[in-house]
Write a protein that holds these residues in place. Sequence first.
Motif, short mmCIF file in Angstrom:
data_model
loop_
_atom_site.label_atom_id
_atom_site.label_comp_id
_atom_site.label_asym_id
_atom_site.label_seq_id
_atom_site.Cartn_x
_atom_site.Cartn_y
_atom_site.Cartn_z
N GLY A 10 76.20 -109.94 97.93
CA GLY A 10 75.79 -108.57 98.18
C GLY A 10 74.80 -108.44 99.32
N GLU A 11 74.45 -107.19 99.56
CA GLU A 11 73.57 -106.84 100.67
C GLU A 11 72.16 -106.61 100.15
OE1 GLU A 11 74.24 -103.86 104.34
OE2 GLU A 11 74.16 -102.86 102.39
N LEU A 12 71.17 -107.10 100.87
CA LEU A 12 69.78 -106.86 100.56
C LEU A 12 69.36 -105.56 101.25
CD1 LEU A 12 67.19 -107.99 99.24
CD2 LEU A 12 66.77 -109.24 101.37
N THR A 16 61.87 -109.87 110.21
CA THR A 16 62.56 -110.94 110.94
C THR A 16 61.60 -112.09 111.23
OG1 THR A 16 64.05 -109.32 111.96
CG2 THR A 16 63.86 -111.47 113.03
N ARG A 17 60.39 -111.76 111.66
CA ARG A 17 59.38 -112.80 111.95
C ARG A 17 59.00 -113.58 110.71
NH1 ARG A 17 53.95 -113.43 111.43
NH2 ARG A 17 53.60 -111.32 110.61
N LEU A 18 58.65 -112.87 109.64
CA LEU A 18 58.20 -113.53 108.42
C LEU A 18 59.31 -114.35 107.78
CD1 LEU A 18 56.14 -110.59 106.88
CD2 LEU A 18 55.21 -112.73 107.80
N SER A 19 60.52 -113.83 107.82
CA SER A 19 61.65 -114.53 107.21
C SER A 19 61.94 -115.84 107.94
CB SER A 19 62.88 -113.62 107.22
OG SER A 19 63.94 -114.18 106.50
N TYR A 25 59.03 -115.59 97.73
CA TYR A 25 60.17 -114.74 97.41
C TYR A 25 61.50 -115.35 97.82
CZ TYR A 25 58.18 -111.30 94.59
OH TYR A 25 57.62 -110.69 93.49
N ALA A 26 61.49 -116.33 98.71
CA ALA A 26 62.71 -117.12 98.91
C ALA A 26 63.03 -117.88 97.63
CB ALA A 26 62.51 -118.08 100.08
N LEU A 27 62.01 -118.42 96.99
CA LEU A 27 62.22 -119.14 95.73
C LEU A 27 62.53 -118.17 94.59
CD1 LEU A 27 59.39 -121.79 96.12
CD2 LEU A 27 61.82 -122.03 96.62
N ALA A 28 62.03 -116.92 94.69
CA ALA A 28 62.40 -115.92 93.71
C ALA A 28 63.88 -115.56 93.83
CB ALA A 28 61.54 -114.67 93.89
N ALA A 29 64.43 -115.61 95.04
CA ALA A 29 65.87 -115.38 95.22
C ALA A 29 66.67 -116.48 94.52
CB ALA A 29 66.21 -115.34 96.71
N VAL A 39 60.45 -108.74 100.99
CA VAL A 39 61.84 -108.68 101.44
C VAL A 39 62.14 -109.77 102.47
CG1 VAL A 39 61.60 -107.04 103.35
CG2 VAL A 39 63.70 -107.06 102.00
N ALA A 40 61.14 -110.18 103.25
CA ALA A 40 61.35 -111.29 104.19
C ALA A 40 61.67 -112.57 103.44
CB ALA A 40 60.11 -111.47 105.07
N GLY A 41 60.91 -112.84 102.39
CA GLY A 41 61.20 -114.01 101.59
C GLY A 41 62.56 -113.93 100.93
N LEU A 42 62.88 -112.74 100.39
CA LEU A 42 64.19 -112.57 99.77
C LEU A 42 65.31 -112.80 100.78
CD1 LEU A 42 63.59 -109.48 97.45
CD2 LEU A 42 63.92 -111.87 96.76
N LEU A 43 65.12 -112.32 102.01
CA LEU A 43 66.15 -112.51 103.03
C LEU A 43 66.34 -114.00 103.32
CD1 LEU A 43 68.13 -111.34 105.07
CD2 LEU A 43 66.23 -111.12 106.69
N ALA A 44 65.25 -114.75 103.43
CA ALA A 44 65.37 -116.19 103.62
C ALA A 44 66.10 -116.83 102.45
CB ALA A 44 63.98 -116.82 103.79
N GLY A 45 65.79 -116.37 101.23
CA GLY A 45 66.46 -116.90 100.05
C GLY A 45 67.91 -116.48 99.93
N TRP A 46 68.20 -115.24 100.37
CA TRP A 46 69.59 -114.75 100.34
C TRP A 46 70.49 -115.68 101.16
CZ3 TRP A 46 68.27 -111.38 96.89
CH2 TRP A 46 69.21 -110.51 96.36
N THR A 47 69.95 -116.14 102.28
CA THR A 47 70.70 -117.07 103.14
C THR A 47 70.73 -118.46 102.54
OG1 THR A 47 70.05 -115.79 105.10
CG2 THR A 47 70.84 -118.04 105.46
N ALA A 48 69.57 -118.96 102.12
CA ALA A 48 69.47 -120.35 101.64
C ALA A 48 70.32 -120.58 100.40
CB ALA A 48 68.01 -120.70 101.36
N PHE A 49 70.37 -119.59 99.51
CA PHE A 49 71.06 -119.77 98.24
C PHE A 49 72.36 -118.96 98.16
CE2 PHE A 49 66.47 -120.35 97.53
CZ PHE A 49 66.51 -121.72 97.23
#
Length: 313
Positions: free
Chosen positions: A203-205, A222-225, A161-165, A189-199
């Motif tokens: 807006g707010e997740l 927090t742990r998974l992200s 989901y980081a890559l989905a972001a 959502v953990a993956g999305l949060l990592a992706g929100w930062t990386a890319f």
Amino acid sequence: MRRPARFPLAVLPTPLVHAPRLSAALNREVSIKRDDMTGFALGGNKVRPSEMLVADALAQGCDHVVGCGGPSSNLCPALAAAATTAGRGCTPVLYGSEPTIEHPNLTMMRAFGARVVFTDDPDRAATPGHADGVAARLRDQGRDPYVVPRGGASGLGATAYALAAEELASQLTFSPAHAVVAVGSGCTVAGLLAGWTAFDLPGELVGVAVSRPLEETCTEITRLSAEAATILGTAAPRTDRLRLLDGLGAGFGLPDSTTCEAARLALRTEGVVADATYVARAVAVLGALDGPLVLWHTGGWLGFLGDAMGVPH
């Protein structure tokens, strides 16, 4: 960025579509990221992490996949389908006892050839321990099992989901104020949060917690992200980009009037199927947020059928 190996299953990218009638009903602009359309085994958001997890199982030479959850689990049928496609066996370990009325997700697990094991323990949280026991018995039989956490909630699963972001970032033609997603195990959502930062998405997740109390949900995300970011080699996730809302309502999988109204609104404005456990609870908070909004549709078509049939979770 280090990109983990995938066992390709999903039809990607999934579309990002404007929802004009839902927007009019809520008086704010809403677009929907249609991860209910990942195109494999009706698996919704569970297909992306299954690609990563099955690829890892294959890389480790494992011949069997052990998952865990409940009879209504969205992960277990997707995992069973993915394992079968990869030529591997699958055993979902499910809390409770064999139900009198079978949930559609349980029917799908069996359709994909899974050997379902019930724990006879009503505690959902105890299934990982039972899954470890099943894996130990498989090892005693000379098998080499790969154990998947409940909900696929691992750092590796979250990388999907980081890559989905990143995928969403390539599709956006506007700057959303909020992107809203239901939160169960926390993997998506953990993956999305990592992706929100990386890319550096705008807006707010917003995560709508539907399974655990907010504090526990936040700790797990927090742990998974952080684990996902470490695997990808990206910057530490910015937790200030995340807001968590309580969507537990009457309890996990228990529809209430607000959830049912949100499900009807999505269905009757856009023909969008929103299950009462996850997606409808995300729809329910849209009216309290400023737009423009992105609703991340995580799937749950079989869950919607279970809701309609009145099958217990």
